[in-house]
Motif scaffolding. Structure first.
Motif, mmCIF file in Angstrom:
data_model
loop_
_atom_site.group_PDB
_atom_site.id
_atom_site.type_symbol
_atom_site.label_atom_id
_atom_site.label_comp_id
_atom_site.label_asym_id
_atom_site.label_seq_id
_atom_site.Cartn_x
_atom_site.Cartn_y
_atom_site.Cartn_z
ATOM 1 N N ASP A 247 0.864 -1.177 0.000
ATOM 2 C CA ASP A 247 0.000 0.000 0.000
ATOM 3 C C ASP A 247 0.900 1.227 0.000
ATOM 4 O O ASP A 247 1.625 1.478 0.973
ATOM 5 N N ILE A 248 0.904 1.981 -1.092
ATOM 6 C CA ILE A 248 1.750 3.170 -1.205
ATOM 7 C C ILE A 248 0.912 4.338 -1.698
ATOM 8 O O ILE A 248 -0.142 4.155 -2.298
ATOM 9 N N ASN A 249 1.419 5.542 -1.450
ATOM 10 C CA ASN A 249 0.683 6.749 -1.824
ATOM 11 C C ASN A 249 0.932 7.236 -3.252
ATOM 12 O O ASN A 249 -0.016 7.636 -3.937
ATOM 13 N N PRO A 250 2.183 7.278 -3.725
ATOM 14 C CA PRO A 250 2.428 7.878 -5.043
ATOM 15 C C PRO A 250 1.651 7.194 -6.158
ATOM 16 O O PRO A 250 1.478 5.969 -6.164
ATOM 17 N N ASP A 251 1.199 8.016 -7.110
ATOM 18 C CA ASP A 251 0.475 7.517 -8.282
ATOM 19 C C ASP A 251 1.484 7.059 -9.325
ATOM 20 O O ASP A 251 2.381 7.820 -9.729
ATOM 21 N N PHE A 252 1.344 5.810 -9.766
ATOM 22 C CA PHE A 252 2.311 5.215 -10.687
ATOM 23 C C PHE A 252 2.440 6.031 -11.968
ATOM 24 O O PHE A 252 3.538 6.424 -12.377
ATOM 25 N N PHE A 253 1.314 6.326 -12.624
ATOM 26 C CA PHE A 253 1.370 7.102 -13.867
ATOM 27 C C PHE A 253 1.943 8.493 -13.611
ATOM 28 O O PHE A 253 2.703 9.025 -14.426
ATOM 29 N N GLY A 254 1.571 9.088 -12.497
ATOM 30 C CA GLY A 254 2.060 10.433 -12.186
ATOM 31 C C GLY A 254 3.564 10.483 -12.026
ATOM 32 O O GLY A 254 4.222 11.424 -12.502
ATOM 33 N N VAL A 255 4.128 9.478 -11.359
ATOM 34 C CA VAL A 255 5.580 9.443 -11.177
ATOM 35 C C VAL A 255 6.267 9.162 -12.511
ATOM 36 O O VAL A 255 7.303 9.753 -12.832
ATOM 37 N N MET A 256 5.680 8.278 -13.317
ATOM 38 C CA MET A 256 6.229 8.027 -14.649
ATOM 39 C C MET A 256 6.248 9.308 -15.477
ATOM 40 O O MET A 256 7.241 9.616 -16.157
ATOM 41 N N ASP A 257 5.163 10.068 -15.409
ATOM 42 C CA ASP A 257 5.079 11.315 -16.179
ATOM 43 C C ASP A 257 6.089 12.347 -15.684
ATOM 44 O O ASP A 257 6.662 13.108 -16.480
ATOM 45 N N ALA A 258 6.299 12.392 -14.366
ATOM 46 C CA ALA A 258 7.289 13.321 -13.821
ATOM 47 C C ALA A 258 8.670 13.017 -14.383
ATOM 48 O O ALA A 258 9.443 13.928 -14.699
ATOM 49 N N ALA A 259 8.962 11.726 -14.525
ATOM 50 C CA ALA A 259 10.255 11.328 -15.072
ATOM 51 C C ALA A 259 10.349 11.640 -16.561
ATOM 52 O O ALA A 259 11.305 12.276 -17.024
ATOM 53 N N GLU A 260 9.359 11.180 -17.324
ATOM 54 C CA GLU A 260 9.420 11.243 -18.782
ATOM 55 C C GLU A 260 9.208 12.654 -19.321
ATOM 56 O O GLU A 260 9.932 13.112 -20.219
ATOM 57 N N ASP A 261 8.220 13.352 -18.773
ATOM 58 C CA ASP A 261 7.813 14.632 -19.355
ATOM 59 C C ASP A 261 8.506 15.837 -18.736
ATOM 60 O O ASP A 261 8.608 16.889 -19.378
ATOM 61 N N VAL A 262 8.949 15.703 -17.486
ATOM 62 C CA VAL A 262 9.542 16.853 -16.793
ATOM 63 C C VAL A 262 11.054 16.716 -16.657
ATOM 64 O O VAL A 262 11.805 17.593 -17.073
ATOM 65 N N LEU A 263 11.512 15.606 -16.092
ATOM 66 C CA LEU A 263 12.949 15.483 -15.845
ATOM 67 C C LEU A 263 13.751 15.263 -17.117
ATOM 68 O O LEU A 263 14.756 15.942 -17.354
ATOM 69 N N VAL A 264 13.346 14.300 -17.922
ATOM 70 C CA VAL A 264 14.164 13.902 -19.078
ATOM 71 C C VAL A 264 14.511 15.079 -19.990
ATOM 72 O O VAL A 264 15.663 15.204 -20.429
ATOM 73 N N PRO A 265 13.580 15.990 -20.314
ATOM 74 C CA PRO A 265 13.965 17.116 -21.181
ATOM 75 C C PRO A 265 15.021 18.040 -20.576
ATOM 76 O O PRO A 265 15.670 18.795 -21.305
#
Length: 350
Positions: A247-265
């Motif tokens: 049982d965890i709090n972070p949203d899987f898709f949300g964390v993926m998007d943070a990596a792919e769409d925000v950090l990577v660029p």
């Protein structure tokens, strides 16, 4: 603390600073923090890679100071807690006060695995300022489980709310993690956490081993950013923990998007962590992960294979704060190399 089974701490804006030579701008930090907050990350840590006060000639100058980073990040966090890192001897009371004034929730106090006794005053001050205080025992492969327990009990005595086992060199194997974490969980009355590096390719596996033995809080970075081969990749970790039934709090898709769409660029390809020969040697030789970039620079300057430097540093059992030895070792190896042909020629003349 969260009511979930595991509290996840994102280190992209702290340990991830090593991968970019501490050059995240305040604006970039704000973007990453906002994405992590939207993904319901439990905790975000913000500091120079070597903690508050780490911006220096020895550790590398950051693009901005602690206050500028906090000014940028704090407005972006709603439910996500803010953590800062303090290493005794590097961070100062003034910087800690700045973090408190900006609303930091947690201060993590890190010492070498056998030097918890230097942290007593720091825990007292952090607790007096009303923050959660977590103790970090770095380079935990350099001590046996019983010695680690002794040091962890000191931190517990000083007021730590949790003690983290830090695999700072990425040198531990899963059984090493299990032996250490299980002993801490059995013998401490406070929470136990784990921080992985991926220098032997075991970041996720070692984190799972720690959680299976009772650790309840753990670290990771978007895209695995961090010193050496990086930390446990947090979007992978979130997915793995969901599949494992935690049982965890972070949203899987949300964390993926943070990596792919925000950090990577924001990141150049050569700054992305990878398990190459040099970083593999960190884990094999047991050398502090943040030594990697400094070692590569010294190797290039003196024409020495960085792996040779890392082997020597591992045999010397160097610890964080001894980065100046990297140049000393590289210079000595170059002298020995250059002296070899000269000595051989002299022998032939005789």
């Amino acid at each position: 603390m969260t009511d979930a089974d595991v509290r996840l701490v994102d280190m992209t804006l702290r340990d991830g600073m090593h991968a970019v030579d501490h050059q995240f701008t305040p604006e970039e930090m704000a973007e990453v923090a906002a994405a992590l907050d939207a993904a319901e990350m439990d905790v975000v840590e913000v500091s120079h890679g070597d903690g508050m006060g780490g911006s220096s000639i020895n550790y590398g100058f950051a693009a901005a100071d602690t206050e500028e980073y906090l000014d940028a990040v704090v407005p972006e966090l709603t439910d996500t807690e803010l953590s800062v890192l303090l290493l005794p001897g590097i961070g100062t009371v003034e910087e800690l006060d700045t973090a408190v004034d900006h609303g930091a929730d947690i201060c993590r106090i890190a010492t070498h695995v056998t030097e918890a006794d230097v942290s007593e005053d720091h825990f007292e001050y952090v607790k007096d300022r009303g923050l959660e205080a977590n103790g970090l025992l770095m380079l935990s492969h350099m001590a046996e489980p019983e010695r680690i327990l002794k040091e962890a009990k000191l931190m517990e005595e000083y007021g730590a709310d949790a003690v983290y086992l830090m695999d700072s060199a990425g040198a531990l194997l899963p059984n090493d993690v299990r032996d250490r974490i299980s002993l801490l969980v059995d013998e401490l009355s406070i929470d136990v956490g784990f921080h992985a590096h991926n220098n032997l390719g075991l970041g996720i596996g070692n984190t799972l081993a720690a959680l299976e033995e009772g650790a309840v809080t753990t670290d990771g970075c978007l895209r695995g950013l961090g010193a050496g081969s990086g930390n446990a990749q947090i979007e992978v970790l979130v997915g793995v923990l969901e599949k494992a039934g935690y049982d965890i709090n972070p949203d899987f898709f949300g964390v993926m998007d943070a990596a792919e769409d925000v950090l990577v660029p924001m990141i150049d390809e050569d700054e992305m962590p990878k398990l190459d020969n040099d970083s593999l040697m960190l884990g094999y030789a047991g050398v502090y992960s943040s030594f990697l970039r400094h070692t590569r620079r010294a190797g290039k300057k003196y024409g020495i294979d960085p792996r040779e430097i890392l082997v020597e540093l591992g045999e010397m059992e160097v610890v964080g704060g001894q980065e100046d030895l990297i140049t000393d070792v590289a210079s000595r190896l170059a002298e020995e190399r250059d002296a070899g042909p000269a000595a051989e020629a002299a022998s032939d003349d005789d």
